[in-house]
Design an enzyme around this catalytic site. Structure first.
Site, PDB file in Angstrom:
ATOM      1  N   TYR A  81       0.821  -1.210   0.000  1.00 34.17           N
ATOM      2  CA  TYR A  81       0.000   0.000   0.000  1.00 34.17           C
ATOM      3  C   TYR A  81       0.856   1.262   0.000  1.00 34.17           C
ATOM      4  CZ  TYR A  81      -4.365  -2.482   0.075  1.00 34.17           C
ATOM      5  OH  TYR A  81      -5.424  -3.260  -0.303  1.00 34.17           O
ATOM      6  N   HIS A  89      -5.629  -3.312   6.830  1.00 33.01           N
ATOM      7  CA  HIS A  89      -4.930  -4.280   5.985  1.00 33.01           C
ATOM      8  C   HIS A  89      -3.846  -5.046   6.747  1.00 33.01           C
ATOM      9  CE1 HIS A  89      -7.010  -3.304   2.346  1.00 33.01           C
ATOM     10  NE2 HIS A  89      -6.721  -2.022   2.469  1.00 33.01           N
TER      11      HIS A  89
END
Lengths: 763, 763
Positions: B276, B430
């Site tokens: 990410y 996440h």
């Protein structure tokens, strides 16, 4: 030697004529004891070296190592390695260990090191390299005469330095070349010591003392005859050459020429498959090159319509993306860069200067320090474009080309789609029970795969590095392949002797710009079941794009009811099926009890509704593959994973699905289709679902009528592929008699007089 | 604009001082409606383009495309692509589809195509390219004002063109750059239509109408502020810039500067992990580059000690052999060649001219048509040697660098051994429950691996291409990682909120030429269990060869008895264990019921005798790996394969073994050792068995005393590694107070005052 050569040629011509007439009785009268010839007759100094490398080669190589280029680089790298070698003690241990053990590996290293040092002597003319080889040979001459048979010997192929005679022959093939490089630096005493102490005794051991191997028409025999024949050339002992060519009795029943006659099919296919072919190739090309140097008038490379060149080319072509097709017992990481094929390709290039081979040599990425190696190095440095033409081909099997065939279907480039359709003979002891199996490759990877051999080469913990028990219980079994299994029993009931006596019949093979098409059948794999398979690799235009499709039609016929299983071993992650699957989520059990079934965990089963059953998976190459089959509503699909009854974790846990039906007659009709792209790195996924919208099959007389439509921008494009199953003779007659085959499709009638018709019906 | 810039800087300085003092109350007084500013004030023609690419860049690029080189090649390739684009109709469909659907993908393509055509206009000055962008923007200006919220919108982050506002912001980031490229070619009416019809409405939608996202300190907020701020620069609307920097209320509580303050740790680590991070990086570097062009006096790239450059470098370094470490939810094929990092690296090179980055750009293998892209292209063409220094590093986590750390241990070259020791914070939604886990890489491959995310990006058949159910039930669970599981329950009982509030403590990190060493602990993963882990990547000399070894010491302490599981997920084929295994050959059942255990088939179990338990596997890189653990005779080893309770075949069927014991306190002490080579192509296998002969562990006060011996030519070489577990302060005090740590090993006493001592005891 020239007079001898002519004598030999006459002899050879005689043998040939005899062979043709089938009369062999005279051979016994020529029986000679090679042992009687052991008194040394030294080769003259002026003729060395003269085996794979000759004196002219040496002169050009000596010049080349002074010029910049890849040959010079290879020379310098090799020289550094040999120089480091010379600082280490010479070790010639008493043989004790089997394959992989210390003394085994030591003697293997020794012959390679003698070869390398000998060549370095030729290139640099520095005495130290010759001395190294000499000193090692003197050690061997001290050791060998007193050696008994190897303590770990294998029956029927015994060695002294090694546990098996095969290694002993390989040892001599290298060592005699090394000796040829340095013999001119030796004095008479040294020569005599080496020749009578080690070279002739090994040659004698391999020939006179091992008649069973030496006379055998088998690759072990080729190593022995090559070793002995080359020793004959270097030591100027024509008798050794003659027995090598014709067998110990000079009968022509065995020996190198008979091996050339029988071990390859007329297309240069070796029936054990490419894994063993590249191994068998080395003594063939090495000895042949030596024959070419010493007896050029024999034209050995033209023998049997250039059989050796054909064998080299076919070995190259039995590969995909540099790796050999894993047929029969094959370790899958073997490819065209193996030493054996590097040597063979260099020799072929030396003979033919065929520019296509430069492409292969580039991929092999290794420059040999030989005359032929120099020619290839120069060609590589010249950097002319070169693309080896990998094309569709039928490789006939059997020494007469009448025992089935291996059919390779290819699209345009070497990493495009390729099908291997295996309708070959059994392939002896290393053969698998895999009649009419196939493999599929695309975009550089295996898609529909063959397990190859169950073996971890030389890893002691894995059954001593030999074939694993699972090679027999899984890898050889029919269910381990992509072909029909009847009643959970392998072809020929798994009996290799029966397998060797039977083979499929290829009904036709056709190749043109649009497709490659072949059909074969076998009636002997099972007592009462006839199996035929027709495969086609087709490329149709949809939206102006070439769309590759694989068609597969398996027909099974019996008077009795049987369970028919058609497995497909896929490489990748299952994405989806267009039918519901009942997965085993809480417990896995083996699919069966024997014939390989005991190794398959049943992970899911399904009974797709009548229509088109689709299974899609994603390969590591980033492409999707969908297998679509016409199903009747009574066919089960079983999803399996390999690994049951594998207590030692010997098997790779690969995935398969098996179509299963119970009946007398059945026809499996399927299409395999590459599509789309998965690119998680660039974060896009294209076309993850199948483009095949419909698939129909109808038999009309001699014709298979396959209708199919493919999704296109305009909706759907429909095609029909009509395949004519007539024999080749009948087909030829069509044209002669001006008769055509007619078929109807979607209400229209079509006619044609060729093997197939592929028509686009609608946009 | 200059006066504004200065005002902003003062404002920014004010905000900073306020932030330091914790006073935010004044912000409300500055509240302004951006909607009120929609009357167009066109940017002057002379200042375009001036975002990521400025006018000077354009002039040098125009010159470069006339010179041979990789930039010209990239230009020509891009031009061909854009030219083909121009032959196709402009499609601006009414938004209907969610991610992956047609309208979604169409609007994504459109912004990229406008960007590419706009840049082509700048480079070629051909009107047709500008016209293409203009015409598409006019279509958008027609469509957008009438659009309702997207029919497939996601709650809390709604879009109009797209199902989520995030995509809408990305659309504007690209589109405003495209507009910047062509605005000087437009007449006033066209400008007014485009600016009031689409650009300002989207900016308004993203900011005033979406305050929840715009003001959020989160990467979605960064995309929104970047889009709005860049629109402010191009349309000369300082208010937009100011709100982008400081939030809608200009409070500094949100906005780009606050995002810079909080979203990266002081080392440039982004707590969701590199997958990410590279995504989040793009709006940061793009907007920052635009700020640098328009407000150079802000020195945005120097902000917070060069936090953006640190973030770029750390993204590069969080990779092995070009692929990102798969931490948390990560798709494993993502690597340093992603677009986001190509852009970030080019901007970093433009700022720093750091030659190390040229190495990365070469590996990225893509030339950008920007001013910075040109500089990199020229550097690549100049072909100066460049090697990015991948070295051992501790990346502190948390905005203040006090929430644990990611520790990367590396040997010499980028494809040598590397350890990732994850002692970071949870990483929000996440994040995985993987405290103190590790991964190991060698010779280019994963050896001890992390599953990454369970997701097939954008493959519709796999849960619509979103995260699979198995991402939660397997990939996030503790047992999916190489770290301790207590009582078959994941860390923090799998509660992400609890996870976000707790993190490990790094006790020490040390790196020098001989080894990298780190230790961390966590007391909050379970209620009553303390876990500490110490890892070291060491290279010892044995027979003059560097021999890499990984040491792993896991200590678990509790007042209560628990089941302790320590899994190790290995990549490769099991070769052997030095203890007997009882394999499940006829039936497989899942290892457990929950927390990921329900997905593991139990394939074998064992209880090795007291001593050293060894497991050896063979990786695809051709090397062997042996994991050796000290076992007490009461520790079980469970061999598992992933895939149970996976009805849709969503999981990769990977292999693991789990050490299991039941007790209050336990210490797992292990060594992982690469050895040997398997080369079936060249037909040799070297050193297939472990070289580690002994391993002992003893705790002496603050010291871990690890003794070990390694097989060598002379028999065996013995070493001792003493690790000092004192706090950093105590360690510093040692030196100040001249005190040393003493330990005894094999009857001798040693002393030292540093973090560790590694001594060779015997040859």
């Amino acid at each position: 030697m020239i007079s001898l050569s002519i004598a030999l040629i006459k002899q050879s011509a005689l043998v040939k004529s005899i062979r043709r007439s089938g009369v062999f009785a005279f051979s016994v009268t020529l029986l000679v004891s090679v042992s009687a010839l052991l008194s040394p007759v030294h080769a003259s100094q002026s003729t060395h070296p003269n085996l794979v490398v000759n004196q002219q080669d040496v002169l050009t190589m000596r010049a080349a190592i002074k010029q910049p280029g890849s040959f010079k680089q290879a020379f310098e790298a090799q020289k550094a390695q040999v120089d480091s070698l010379l600082t280490q003690p010479i070790l010639v241990p008493v043989p004790v260990d089997a394959g992989g053990g210390y003394t085994h590996e030591r003697h293997k290293k020794n012959y390679q090191q003698m070869y390398d040092a000998g060549m370095m002597y030729q290139l640099t003319q520095q005495q130290k390299y010759a001395d190294y080889v000499r000193d090692m040979l003197l050690e061997y001459a001290k050791l060998y005469p007193s050696l008994p048979l190897h303590p770990k010997r294998k029956s029927r192929n015994e060695g002294k330095l090694f546990w098996q005679g095969l290694n002993e022959a390989v040892w001599l093939v290298y060592t005699i070349q090394a000796y040829d490089f340095i013999v001119s630096s030796l004095d008479d005493t040294q020569r005599k010591t080496i020749e009578t102490g080690i070279l002739l005794p090994v040659a004698d051991f391999l020939s006179v003392q091992s008649p069973h191997t030496f006379n055998k028409v088998h690759n072990h025999g080729t190593w022995a005859t090559a070793a002995v024949g080359m020793t004959g050339f270097v030591l100027d002992k024509p008798e050794l050459v003659e027995t090598a060519l014709l067998d110990l009795e000079k009968s022509g029943k065995g020996g190198f020429l008979r091996q050339l006659d029988e071990l390859f099919s007329p297309d240069g296919y070796y029936n054990e498959g490419p894994y063993y072919q590249r191994y068998a190739l080395l003594p063939f090309v090495t000895f042949a090159k030596a024959i070419e140097q010493n007896q050029p008038e024999r034209k050995i490379f033209e023998y049997r319509n250039n059989i050796l060149l054909k064998a080299i080319y076919s070995t190259v072509e039995l590969s995909y993306n540099r790796l050999f097709f894993p047929l029969n017992d094959a370790i899958k990481s073997k490819g065209i860069d193996t030493t054996e094929l590097v040597i063979a390709v260099s020799i072929a290039y030396g003979l033919t200067a065929n520019n296509d081979l430069v492409d292969i040599a580039k991929q092999q990425n290794r420059i040999l320090l030989t005359g032929d190696g120099l020619k290839l190095a120069q060609a590589i440095d010249a950097n002319k474009p070169s693309h080896y033409p990998f094309i569709s081909r039928e490789f006939l099997d059997g020494k007469n080309g009448d025992e089935g065939a291996l059919i390779v279907m290819r699209q345009h480039t070497p990493t495009d789609q390729a099908i291997v359709f295996k309708a070959t003979a059994q392939g002896l002891g290393h053969g698998h029970f895999d009649k009419l199996t196939w493999q599929f490759y695309d975009a550089g990877e295996e898609i529909v795969s063959d397990y190859g051999a169950a073996r971890f080469l030389n890893i002691e913990a894995k059954a001593g590095g030999r074939y694993l028990p699972e090679n027999k219980t899984w890898a050889k079994q029919t269910v381990a392949h992509n072909t029909l299994v009847v009643d959970e029993t392998s072809h020929f009931k798994g009996d290799v002797k029966v397998g060797n006596k039977n083979h499929p019949i290829v009904d036709f093979y056709h190749h043109d710009d649009k497709l490659t098409l072949a059909s074969a059948h076998i009636d002997t794999a099972y007592d009462d079941v006839n199996i035929s398979r027709t495969m086609a690799l087709v490329s149709v235009k949809v939206d102006d794009k070439d769309t590759p499709l694989v068609f597969d039609i398996v027909e099974v016929n019996s008077d009795n009811s049987h369970q028919y299983d058609l497995p497909l071993h896929y490489q990748g992650q299952l994405i989806d099926s267009n039918f519901a699957r009942q997965a085993a989520t809480e417990k896995l059990t083996p699919l069966g009890k024997q014939a390989g079934y005991q190794h398959l965990w049943l992970k899911a089963n399904a009974t797709p509704k009548k229509g088109l059953a689709k299974v899609t998976w994603l390969n590591d190459n980033g492409l999707f593959y969908t297998h679509s089959s016409i199903v009747d509503g009574n066919t089960d699909v079983l999803f399996t994973q390999l690994g049951a009854n594998d207590p030692d974790f010997n098997l790779r846990n690969e995935h398969s699905f098996i179509q299963r039906t119970n009946s007398k007659q059945h026809r499996f009709v399927s299409v395999l289709e590459p599509h789309g792209e998965y690119n998680p790195s660039a974060e896009y996924t294209l076309n993850a679902t199948s483009n095949l919208e419909t698939l129909t099959y109808e038999r009309q007389g001699d014709l298979s009528i396959v209708g199919f439509s493919v999704l296109s921008n305009q909706g759907s494009t429909t095609f029909v592929l009509a395949i004519n199953h007539q024999t080749k003779n009948s087909l030829d007659n069509n044209k002669d008699n001006n008769t055509t085959q007619r078929f109807s499709y979607l209400g229209k009638t079509y006619s044609f007089d060729t093997r197939y018709q592929l028509i686009q019906i609608s946009q």
